[in-house]
Motif scaffolding. Structure first.
Motif, mmCIF file in Angstrom:
data_model
loop_
_atom_site.group_PDB
_atom_site.id
_atom_site.type_symbol
_atom_site.label_atom_id
_atom_site.label_comp_id
_atom_site.label_asym_id
_atom_site.label_seq_id
_atom_site.Cartn_x
_atom_site.Cartn_y
_atom_site.Cartn_z
ATOM 1 N N ALA A 131 23.718 80.252 20.885
ATOM 2 C CA ALA A 131 23.284 81.320 21.796
ATOM 3 C C ALA A 131 21.748 81.522 22.069
ATOM 4 O O ALA A 131 20.978 80.651 21.073
ATOM 5 C CB ALA A 131 23.710 82.833 21.362
ATOM 6 N N GLY A 132 21.153 82.292 22.947
ATOM 7 C CA GLY A 132 19.761 82.420 22.980
ATOM 8 C C GLY A 132 19.133 81.260 23.881
ATOM 9 O O GLY A 132 20.052 80.670 24.829
ATOM 10 N N GLU A 133 17.997 81.214 23.764
ATOM 11 C CA GLU A 133 17.086 80.130 24.644
ATOM 12 C C GLU A 133 17.611 78.739 24.438
ATOM 13 O O GLU A 133 17.582 78.178 23.279
ATOM 14 C CB GLU A 133 15.473 80.111 24.393
ATOM 15 N N GLY A 134 18.067 77.934 25.420
ATOM 16 C CA GLY A 134 18.420 76.580 25.159
ATOM 17 C C GLY A 134 19.879 76.611 24.750
ATOM 18 O O GLY A 134 20.125 75.446 24.364
ATOM 19 N N ALA A 135 20.723 77.314 24.947
ATOM 20 C CA ALA A 135 21.969 77.613 24.331
ATOM 21 C C ALA A 135 22.831 76.426 25.225
ATOM 22 O O ALA A 135 23.521 75.856 24.662
ATOM 23 C CB ALA A 135 22.410 78.862 24.227
ATOM 24 N N GLU A 136 22.675 76.640 26.250
ATOM 25 C CA GLU A 136 23.376 75.634 27.472
ATOM 26 C C GLU A 136 23.028 74.287 27.207
ATOM 27 O O GLU A 136 24.037 73.420 27.071
ATOM 28 C CB GLU A 136 23.024 76.023 28.850
ATOM 29 N N LYS A 137 21.810 73.797 26.944
ATOM 30 C CA LYS A 137 21.417 72.572 26.711
ATOM 31 C C LYS A 137 22.148 71.951 25.247
ATOM 32 O O LYS A 137 22.477 70.925 25.158
ATOM 33 C CB LYS A 137 19.784 72.283 26.428
ATOM 34 N N ARG A 138 22.287 73.094 24.304
ATOM 35 C CA ARG A 138 23.014 72.643 23.067
ATOM 36 C C ARG A 138 24.127 72.652 23.267
ATOM 37 O O ARG A 138 24.895 71.453 22.636
ATOM 38 C CB ARG A 138 22.447 73.514 21.826
ATOM 39 N N ARG A 139 24.915 73.363 24.002
ATOM 40 C CA ARG A 139 26.348 73.180 24.253
ATOM 41 C C ARG A 139 26.820 71.995 24.967
ATOM 42 O O ARG A 139 27.576 71.122 24.692
ATOM 43 C CB ARG A 139 26.973 74.329 25.107
ATOM 44 N N ALA A 140 25.755 71.499 25.930
ATOM 45 C CA ALA A 140 26.001 70.301 26.761
ATOM 46 C C ALA A 140 25.803 69.045 25.921
ATOM 47 O O ALA A 140 26.566 68.047 25.861
ATOM 48 C CB ALA A 140 25.084 70.048 27.858
ATOM 49 N N LEU A 141 24.705 69.238 24.945
ATOM 50 C CA LEU A 141 24.880 68.088 24.076
ATOM 51 C C LEU A 141 25.806 67.879 23.041
ATOM 52 O O LEU A 141 26.242 66.907 22.761
ATOM 53 C CB LEU A 141 23.153 68.338 23.085
ATOM 54 N N ARG A 142 26.447 68.949 22.588
ATOM 55 C CA ARG A 142 27.524 69.073 21.739
ATOM 56 C C ARG A 142 28.711 68.386 22.717
ATOM 57 O O ARG A 142 29.513 67.202 22.030
ATOM 58 C CB ARG A 142 28.119 70.476 21.349
ATOM 59 N N ARG A 143 28.849 68.634 23.716
ATOM 60 C CA ARG A 143 29.952 68.051 24.422
ATOM 61 C C ARG A 143 29.658 66.436 24.713
ATOM 62 O O ARG A 143 30.662 65.784 24.790
ATOM 63 C CB ARG A 143 30.026 68.734 25.885
ATOM 64 N N LEU A 144 28.541 66.251 25.055
ATOM 65 C CA LEU A 144 28.015 64.743 24.862
ATOM 66 C C LEU A 144 28.575 63.704 23.851
ATOM 67 O O LEU A 144 28.975 62.732 23.862
ATOM 68 C CB LEU A 144 26.709 64.474 25.727
ATOM 69 N N LEU A 145 28.040 64.420 22.589
ATOM 70 C CA LEU A 145 28.362 63.905 21.466
ATOM 71 C C LEU A 145 29.793 63.836 20.830
ATOM 72 O O LEU A 145 30.076 63.248 19.731
ATOM 73 C CB LEU A 145 27.396 64.277 20.378
ATOM 74 N N ASP A 146 30.556 64.798 21.527
ATOM 75 C CA ASP A 146 31.955 65.211 20.854
ATOM 76 C C ASP A 146 32.879 63.970 21.256
ATOM 77 O O ASP A 146 32.697 63.180 22.272
ATOM 78 C CB ASP A 146 32.357 66.455 21.272
ATOM 79 N N LEU A 147 33.968 63.752 20.663
ATOM 80 C CA LEU A 147 35.187 62.857 21.147
ATOM 81 C C LEU A 147 35.767 63.838 22.678
ATOM 82 O O LEU A 147 35.457 64.789 23.026
ATOM 83 C CB LEU A 147 36.347 63.115 20.027
ATOM 84 N N PRO A 148 36.625 62.796 23.277
ATOM 85 C CA PRO A 148 36.957 63.066 24.504
ATOM 86 C C PRO A 148 37.956 64.420 24.514
ATOM 87 O O PRO A 148 38.494 64.473 23.463
ATOM 88 C CB PRO A 148 37.751 61.888 25.271
ATOM 89 N N ASP A 149 38.152 65.261 25.595
ATOM 90 C CA ASP A 149 39.124 66.139 25.509
ATOM 91 C C ASP A 149 40.671 65.883 25.288
ATOM 92 O O ASP A 149 41.154 66.418 24.447
ATOM 93 C CB ASP A 149 38.869 67.088 26.774
ATOM 94 N N GLU A 150 40.959 64.673 25.701
ATOM 95 C CA GLU A 150 42.146 64.437 25.451
ATOM 96 C C GLU A 150 42.438 63.982 23.832
ATOM 97 O O GLU A 150 43.641 64.091 23.415
ATOM 98 C CB GLU A 150 42.816 63.128 26.432
ATOM 99 N N ILE A 151 41.609 63.693 23.216
ATOM 100 C CA ILE A 151 41.685 63.534 21.848
ATOM 101 C C ILE A 151 41.808 64.991 20.956
ATOM 102 O O ILE A 151 42.511 65.168 20.217
ATOM 103 C CB ILE A 151 40.596 62.451 21.036
ATOM 104 N N LEU A 152 40.359 65.655 21.483
ATOM 105 C CA LEU A 152 40.582 66.905 20.852
ATOM 106 C C LEU A 152 41.559 67.870 21.145
ATOM 107 O O LEU A 152 42.031 68.801 20.336
ATOM 108 C CB LEU A 152 39.439 67.558 20.968
#
Length: 184
Positions: free
Chosen positions: A145-166
């Motif tokens: 949350a807060g300033e830069g939250a969207e960038k942190r969420r995007a980085l998490r999605r980029l570094l996470d496993l694909p949705d079909e696995i999760l």
């Protein structure tokens, strides 16, 4: 029965009974360590070996049909390297006489490519399991949350496993299936 080694043929050998292609055979001629050898593999053991070893091949199709199909093959060993497999002694002798340094260089090149492929596959699986562990550790963390939250969420999605696995019913099984060999 005991332990044995497996010899994989470069090209399938035809069964003399049914004509089906046989891709491998088993032998107790070497160290009996459940090793898998193919042309270019170094035969384990202490002594340097060179020559032709008479062996036997069996047809899986004939075995299933309860027919006897066993035939002689010849394992060509050149300075402890499996140089070939033939079903004719004259061809085996000719192959042993024709082995040269270019063959050795080709076998070494193939072994290095195989080694690199296995190393790559190991690290891919290791990284995917690490991502899975990090994903499980982050499950209980609050969303950024807060300033830069969207960038942190995007980085998490980029570094996470694909949705079909999760989102799979069994994510770990899906992760292992994604790293199976050969990849589908």
């Amino acid at each position: 029965m005991g332990m044995f080694d497996t010899i994989q043929f470069a090209t399938p050998m035809k069964c003399p009974v049914c004509g089906e292609g046989c891709t491998s055979t088993q032998t107790k001629e070497f160290d009996r360590v459940l090793a898998v050898y193919r042309v270019g593999s170094v035969i384990s053991g202490g002594a340097v070996r060179s020559g032709i070893i008479k062996g036997t091949a069996w047809c899986e199709g004939c075995r299933k049909a309860k027919r006897d199909s066993e035939w002689e093959i010849y394992l060509i060993i050149w300075h402890s390297v499996l140089a070939g497999v033939e079903d004719d002694l004259a061809k085996a002798e000719a192959r042993l006489a024709s082995v040269d340094r270019l063959d050795l260089i080709g076998w070494l090149d193939e072994a290095q490519r195989d080694s690199e492929e296995w190393r790559h596959r190991y690290w891919q699986l290791f990284n995917d399991i690490t991502k899975w562990r990090v994903h499980l550790a982050r499950k209980d963390e609050p969303e950024p949350a807060g300033e830069g939250a969207e960038k942190r969420r995007a980085l998490r999605r980029l570094l996470d496993l694909p949705d079909e696995i999760l989102n799979a019913p069994d994510p770990l099984a899906a992760l292992i299936a994604a790293n199976e060999y050969p990849r589908q």
